[in-house]
Design a protein around this motif. Structure first.
Motif, PDB file in Angstrom:
ATOM      1  N   LEU A   1      18.088   5.977 -29.480  1.00  0.00           N
ATOM      2  CA  LEU A   1      16.659   6.140 -29.235  1.00  0.00           C
ATOM      3  C   LEU A   1      15.895   6.228 -30.549  1.00  0.00           C
ATOM      4  CD1 LEU A   1      14.241   6.618 -27.388  1.00  0.00           C
ATOM      5  CD2 LEU A   1      14.802   9.061 -27.392  1.00  0.00           C
TER       6      LEU A   1
ATOM      7  N   ILE B   1      12.950   3.754 -31.760  1.00  0.00           N
ATOM      8  CA  ILE B   1      11.603   4.265 -32.057  1.00  0.00           C
ATOM      9  C   ILE B   1      11.154   3.817 -33.445  1.00  0.00           C
ATOM     10  CG2 ILE B   1      10.297   6.373 -32.583  1.00  0.00           C
ATOM     11  CD1 ILE B   1      11.814   7.735 -30.286  1.00  0.00           C
ATOM     12  N   ASN B   2      12.037   3.993 -34.447  1.00  0.00           N
ATOM     13  CA  ASN B   2      11.688   3.604 -35.819  1.00  0.00           C
ATOM     14  C   ASN B   2      11.358   2.120 -35.909  1.00  0.00           C
ATOM     15  OD1 ASN B   2      11.962   6.164 -36.920  1.00  0.00           O
ATOM     16  ND2 ASN B   2      14.145   5.935 -37.266  1.00  0.00           N
TER      17      ASN B   2
ATOM     18  N   GLU C   1      10.221   0.132 -33.464  1.00  0.00           N
ATOM     19  CA  GLU C   1       8.935  -0.143 -32.807  1.00  0.00           C
ATOM     20  C   GLU C   1       7.763   0.310 -33.682  1.00  0.00           C
ATOM     21  OE1 GLU C   1       8.357  -1.744 -30.064  1.00  0.00           O
ATOM     22  OE2 GLU C   1      10.384  -1.969 -29.279  1.00  0.00           O
ATOM     23  N   ILE C   2       7.890   1.479 -34.319  1.00  0.00           N
ATOM     24  CA  ILE C   2       6.815   2.001 -35.172  1.00  0.00           C
ATOM     25  C   ILE C   2       6.568   1.059 -36.354  1.00  0.00           C
ATOM     26  CG2 ILE C   2       6.181   3.847 -36.773  1.00  0.00           C
ATOM     27  CD1 ILE C   2       5.828   4.693 -33.915  1.00  0.00           C
TER      28      ILE C   2
ATOM     29  N   HIS D   1       2.574   9.091 -33.742  1.00  0.00           N
ATOM     30  CA  HIS D   1       3.257   8.182 -32.806  1.00  0.00           C
ATOM     31  C   HIS D   1       4.762   8.466 -32.752  1.00  0.00           C
ATOM     32  CE1 HIS D   1      -0.223   5.810 -31.789  1.00  0.00           C
ATOM     33  NE2 HIS D   1      -0.509   5.619 -33.081  1.00  0.00           N
ATOM     34  N   LEU D   2       5.353   8.821 -33.895  1.00  0.00           N
ATOM     35  CA  LEU D   2       6.779   9.184 -33.893  1.00  0.00           C
ATOM     36  C   LEU D   2       7.029  10.376 -32.976  1.00  0.00           C
ATOM     37  CD1 LEU D   2       7.762   8.797 -37.664  1.00  0.00           C
ATOM     38  CD2 LEU D   2       8.699   7.499 -35.747  1.00  0.00           C
TER      39      LEU D   2
ATOM     40  N   CYS E   1       6.620   9.396 -29.252  1.00  0.00           N
ATOM     41  CA  CYS E   1       7.726   8.584 -28.737  1.00  0.00           C
ATOM     42  C   CYS E   1       8.945   9.434 -28.399  1.00  0.00           C
ATOM     43  CB  CYS E   1       8.118   7.509 -29.756  1.00  0.00           C
ATOM     44  SG  CYS E   1       6.935   6.145 -29.849  1.00  0.00           S
ATOM     45  N   GLN E   2       9.052  10.643 -28.980  1.00  0.00           N
ATOM     46  CA  GLN E   2      10.187  11.518 -28.711  1.00  0.00           C
ATOM     47  C   GLN E   2      10.099  12.147 -27.328  1.00  0.00           C
ATOM     48  OE1 GLN E   2      12.799  11.885 -30.628  1.00  0.00           O
ATOM     49  NE2 GLN E   2      12.075  10.775 -32.426  1.00  0.00           N
TER      50      GLN E   2
ATOM     51  N   LEU F   1       8.599   6.297 -25.596  1.00  0.00           N
ATOM     52  CA  LEU F   1       8.813   4.998 -26.224  1.00  0.00           C
ATOM     53  C   LEU F   1       8.230   3.877 -25.385  1.00  0.00           C
ATOM     54  CD1 LEU F   1       9.978   3.231 -28.428  1.00  0.00           C
ATOM     55  CD2 LEU F   1      12.200   3.320 -27.273  1.00  0.00           C
TER      56      LEU F   1
ATOM     57  N   PHE G   1       4.524   3.874 -25.642  1.00  0.00           N
ATOM     58  CA  PHE G   1       4.093   3.328 -26.928  1.00  0.00           C
ATOM     59  C   PHE G   1       4.145   1.803 -26.914  1.00  0.00           C
ATOM     60  CE2 PHE G   1       5.067   1.919 -31.299  1.00  0.00           C
ATOM     61  CZ  PHE G   1       3.905   2.378 -31.926  1.00  0.00           C
ATOM     62  N   ARG G   2       5.220   1.256 -26.321  1.00  0.00           N
ATOM     63  CA  ARG G   2       5.324  -0.216 -26.246  1.00  0.00           C
ATOM     64  C   ARG G   2       4.167  -0.800 -25.457  1.00  0.00           C
ATOM     65  NH1 ARG G   2      11.813  -0.048 -24.990  1.00  0.00           N
ATOM     66  NH2 ARG G   2      12.544  -0.235 -27.146  1.00  0.00           N
TER      67      ARG G   2
END
Length: 339
Positions: free
Chosen positions: A248, A252-253, A255-256, A273-274, A277-278, A283, A286-287
């Motif tokens: 995960l 996440i990294n 996508e960011i 945003h990080l 996403c957690q 996530l 965010f997408r």
């Protein structure tokens, strides 16, 4: 051959030495179908397939030659990754090796003639279960060879190629702890863990109802055996949980970073945003946000520089500036030069 999806990696493990002249055609894969690097890694490939897959993937664009694999290592971080040349076409030579025709930059020509760089190293995508190479990703001028042949490469692959290997190792350890074969899937591992936990529940219930009777080995197990089974189940469950967290975090990294490059978010809001996403479902939210959101900054150019100079803040930047107690001018000044 069907392209791998989840189990594919990038690797740099083959090197080819340059002479004192600046060659137009350079060897980028030694004669196949089997190749081995000095670090012991092995691959297989079909030259015609690699050429076809590379051309189809790039859709006519030239793949870059760079310095020390900056395209793969620095560019994803937004750092500068200058090209040393461009691969214009590919062919198979009389030795059966795969070659690329390079259009070198003036700086690269000077560096090669001055012997500042002696080797060429390909970065290629491959199936990390079978080791089959299916296309090139980029090429680099390097000075630490790995493959005994006419061309170039470095011993260490980008971190991208290590993540699937670590994932496979974790799953293999879990399967071994559960007594399952190496070919078992993650779903089968989860089912085995659930069965162990269910067996534990049944054993406890039966024991509570039969405290005064001599237990039958057909229905009960010795306490020590039970404790060992419970420990194995818990260890396997913890490993699966850690593996899921690692995957995960990686997703996440990625996508960011993609959103930053596309100008959909700003560096000032990266930490926000990080954290978002957690959260559960964060996530995916965010997408969806990135897919629908307009660009709030200029997209990052291939050389890491923004295409235009910002003179005003959008709504998201204004919100970030107010959060830090900055004026618009302070925000522009403090974020100037951030890539």
């Amino acid at each position: 051959m069907k392209k791998p999806t989840l189990q594919s990696s990038l690797a740099t493990a083959l090197c080819f030495e340059l002479g004192t002249d600046v060659p137009e055609w350079v060897e980028v894969l030694p004669p196949g179908p089997n190749v081995t690097g000095r670090d012991g890694r092995k691959w297989t490939y079909d030259a015609n397939q690699v050429i076809a897959e590379t051309v189809a993937h790039t859709q006519g664009a030239d793949l870059p030659f760079d310095y020390e694999h900056a395209t793969e290592l620095k560019a994803p971080k937004g750092e500068k990754a200058e090209a040393s040349g461009w691969a214009r076409e590919y062919r198979i030579n009389e030795r059966g090796a795969l070659e690329a025709r390079v259009e070198w930059t003036k700086e690269a020509r000077n560096a090669i003639e001055a012997r500042q760089y002696r080797y060429i190293s390909p970065v290629f995508a491959y199936d990390d279960r079978t080791g089959h190479i299916y296309r090139f990703s980029s090429f680099g001028l390097v000075n630490k060879p790995n493959l005994v042949t006419k061309a170039l490469n470095s011993e260490q692959a980008p971190s991208l190629s290590q993540q699937p290997e670590e994932s496979d190792m974790a799953l293999a350890a879990i399967l071994a702890a559960l007594g399952l074969p190496e070919t078992a899937t993650e779903e089968e591992a989860v089912a085995a863990i659930n069965k162990l936990l269910e067996d534990k529940k049944v054993a406890l219930q039966t024991a509570a109802n039969s405290e005064t009777r001599v237990p039958s080995l057909d229905l009960y197990v010795p306490r020590q055996d039970y404790n060992n089974l419970e420990k194995r189940a818990l260890n396997a469950e913890q490993k699966l949980d850690q593996q899921a967290k690692t995957q995960l975090a990686t997703a996440i990294n990625a996508e960011i970073e993609d959103a930053l490059k596309a100008g959909k978010i700003t560096p000032a809001t990266k930490d926000y945003h990080l954290a978002a996403c957690q959260e559960a479902g964060g996530l995916e939210r965010f997408r969806q946000f990135v897919a629908a959101a307009p660009s709030v900054t200029d997209p990052v150019a291939p050389d890491g520089e923004r295409r235009t100079e910002k003179t005003a803040l959008n709504s998201e930047e204004q919100a970030a500036a107010r959060q830090f107690g900055w004026t618009d001018e302070q925000y522009l000044e403090k974020t100037k030069g951030i890539k």
